[in-house]
Design a protein around this motif. Structure first.
Motif, PDB file in Angstrom:
ATOM      1  N   TYR A  64       0.829  -1.211   0.000  1.00  0.00           N
ATOM      2  CA  TYR A  64       0.000   0.000   0.000  1.00  0.00           C
ATOM      3  C   TYR A  64       0.861   1.258   0.000  1.00  0.00           C
ATOM      4  O   TYR A  64       0.626   2.192  -0.782  1.00  0.00           O
ATOM      5  CB  TYR A  64      -0.917  -0.025   1.214  1.00  0.00           C
ATOM      6  N   LEU A  65       1.869   1.311   0.867  1.00  0.00           N
ATOM      7  CA  LEU A  65       2.688   2.518   0.981  1.00  0.00           C
ATOM      8  C   LEU A  65       3.580   2.722  -0.240  1.00  0.00           C
ATOM      9  O   LEU A  65       3.977   3.855  -0.531  1.00  0.00           O
ATOM     10  CB  LEU A  65       3.539   2.454   2.250  1.00  0.00           C
ATOM     11  N   SER A  66       3.926   1.666  -0.934  1.00  0.00           N
ATOM     12  CA  SER A  66       4.815   1.784  -2.093  1.00  0.00           C
ATOM     13  C   SER A  66       4.050   1.857  -3.417  1.00  0.00           C
ATOM     14  O   SER A  66       4.670   1.992  -4.482  1.00  0.00           O
ATOM     15  CB  SER A  66       5.785   0.598  -2.141  1.00  0.00           C
ATOM     16  N   ALA A  67       2.720   1.785  -3.380  1.00  0.00           N
ATOM     17  CA  ALA A  67       1.926   1.762  -4.619  1.00  0.00           C
ATOM     18  C   ALA A  67       1.773   3.167  -5.185  1.00  0.00           C
ATOM     19  O   ALA A  67       1.751   4.166  -4.463  1.00  0.00           O
ATOM     20  CB  ALA A  67       0.557   1.152  -4.352  1.00  0.00           C
ATOM     21  N   SER A  68       1.649   3.238  -6.503  1.00  0.00           N
ATOM     22  CA  SER A  68       1.412   4.503  -7.205  1.00  0.00           C
ATOM     23  C   SER A  68      -0.004   4.508  -7.780  1.00  0.00           C
ATOM     24  O   SER A  68      -0.726   3.508  -7.700  1.00  0.00           O
ATOM     25  CB  SER A  68       2.436   4.689  -8.327  1.00  0.00           C
ATOM     26  N   ALA A  69      -0.395   5.626  -8.371  1.00  0.00           N
ATOM     27  CA  ALA A  69      -1.778   5.819  -8.811  1.00  0.00           C
ATOM     28  C   ALA A  69      -2.234   4.788  -9.833  1.00  0.00           C
ATOM     29  O   ALA A  69      -3.424   4.465  -9.908  1.00  0.00           O
ATOM     30  CB  ALA A  69      -1.945   7.226  -9.375  1.00  0.00           C
ATOM     31  N   ASN A  70      -1.330   4.254 -10.613  1.00  0.00           N
ATOM     32  CA  ASN A  70      -1.717   3.282 -11.646  1.00  0.00           C
ATOM     33  C   ASN A  70      -1.636   1.844 -11.143  1.00  0.00           C
ATOM     34  O   ASN A  70      -1.617   0.913 -11.934  1.00  0.00           O
ATOM     35  CB  ASN A  70      -0.840   3.452 -12.883  1.00  0.00           C
ATOM     36  N   GLN A  71      -1.573   1.657  -9.828  1.00  0.00           N
ATOM     37  CA  GLN A  71      -1.467   0.316  -9.261  1.00  0.00           C
ATOM     38  C   GLN A  71      -2.622   0.006  -8.304  1.00  0.00           C
ATOM     39  O   GLN A  71      -2.458  -0.680  -7.311  1.00  0.00           O
ATOM     40  CB  GLN A  71      -0.127   0.177  -8.522  1.00  0.00           C
ATOM     41  N   GLN A  72      -3.808   0.496  -8.667  1.00  0.00           N
ATOM     42  CA  GLN A  72      -4.993   0.229  -7.850  1.00  0.00           C
ATOM     43  C   GLN A  72      -5.282  -1.264  -7.747  1.00  0.00           C
ATOM     44  O   GLN A  72      -5.811  -1.742  -6.744  1.00  0.00           O
ATOM     45  CB  GLN A  72      -6.208   0.955  -8.442  1.00  0.00           C
TER      46      GLN A  72
END
Length: 348
Positions: A64-72
């Protein structure tokens, strides 16, 4: 009317019989054996489900903390897609995740809900930097076995350790987060407990000599360890030896005389060891010692230092609790008139 009275009488009689039977069962229950407590099998399963929830929560927080907007889609693997999630355009660097605490909040035969707190280093350079608080150092120690002093941590540029709590459901081996993680405070600093070893012993006392010889043999692999331990103690020195030399710093005990008398004593010793690559931090060893055949011997290395009984909380220079006792500002050093006797080394 007569038929109605007979019907009412029958109903009253039935209720009376049921009441008597129910009361009888209650009385019998007073003398019956209580239901069995948790079995080893039940406890093992609870521990297993706890580890499952902890592992899932740790992976979820890192993802969750390392995810970016295109990784929903990554987040949907852990929590319902109905959650309102806003992710940054660029994911953050996350490293060194560790489980801090887990507690079962809900439990029934079909499902459990666990509250799990995870800590991790978050921010630029998270893979190499050192934590910036004493709480972070303590959490790092639990996962990696090493700690960094507060002064070193503050002098090193890098991310701090952050803490996140997640609610996790566990059902039939399947896990799911109930909501998104919540940032929470680090665990607070606990209370100091008063130790029972109030009598300091000089190096030439029986305790000072036996403890020094024992820890030198134990930590450096030099000398005969059995000279200082009770027969069949089962104690084995670490192999390979972690240090090349050991200097005994302090020896204190919960008894008076520092070994001039007999009996049993609990001792706390601190040593300053040196490894092949230089000096190492001070180590502390709680020991139980017994007097046998005219000599003091180490019976075991204890898991805890000797604690004052009753347990007493230290606040500054004073103590508090149900039994409030003052903490002495200094301890006396006792020097016995006779030296310790150590049995000769075994012949190979």
């Amino acid at each position: 009317m007569a038929a109605r009275r007979r019907r009412d009488n029958v109903l009253v009689a039935v209720l009376a019989v049921l009441a008597v039977l129910g009361g009888g069962r209650t009385i019998l229950g007073w003398f019956s054996t209580p239901p069995p407590g948790p079995s080893d099998d039940t406890t093992t399963k609870i521990v297993g489900r706890s580890q499952l929830a902890e592992s899932f929560a740790r992976d979820f927080v890192v993802t969750y903390l390392s995810a970016s907007a295109n990784q929903q889609d990554k987040i949907a693997e852990y929590v319902s897609s109905g959650q309102q999630v806003t992710l940054p355009s660029t994911g953050r660097q996350v490293s060194d995740p560790a489980v801090v605490f887990a507690e079962r909040e809900v439990s029934n035969p079909q499902l459990e809900v666990w509250s799990v707190t995870i800590s991790a280093k978050v921010g630029k350079g998270a893979g190499t930097a050192v934590g910036t608080s004493s709480s972070a150092a303590a959490s790092t120690a639990s996962s990696s076995g090493t700690t960094t002093s507060a002064s070193n941590a503050s002098a090193t540029a890098g991310p701090g350790r952050q803490y996140y709590r997640v609610a996790v459901s566990v059902a039939a081996g399947r896990v799911r987060a109930l909501s998104l993680p919540a940032a929470v405070d680090a665990p607070g600093r606990g209370s100091d407990l008063a130790l029972a070893n109030q009598n300091s012993c000089s190096p030439d006392t029986p305790f000072g000599q036996v403890v020094s010889g024992f820890l030198t043999a134990y930590l450096t692999g030099s000398g005969d360890l059995s000279r200082y331990t009770v027969p069949n103690s089962g104690m084995v020195a670490p192999a390979p030896a972690p240090f090349v030399s050991v200097e005994t710093a302090t020896v204190s005990t919960d008894t008076t005389g520092c070994g001039t008398g007999g009996g049993t004593a609990r001792v706390l010793a601190t040593v300053n060891p040196k490894a092949t690559d230089g000096a190492s931090p001070t180590l502390a060893y709680p020991l139980t010692m017994i007097f046998s055949a005219g000599q003091w011997q180490v019976q075991r290395i204890d898991p805890l230092p000797p604690l004052r009984n009753p347990l007493t909380v230290v606040v500054g220079d004073a103590t508090q609790g149900p039994q409030v006792q003052s903490t002495p500002s200094s301890v006396a050093t006792t020097s016995p008139s006779s030296a310790v006797q150590v049995p000769p080394a075994k012949q190979n």
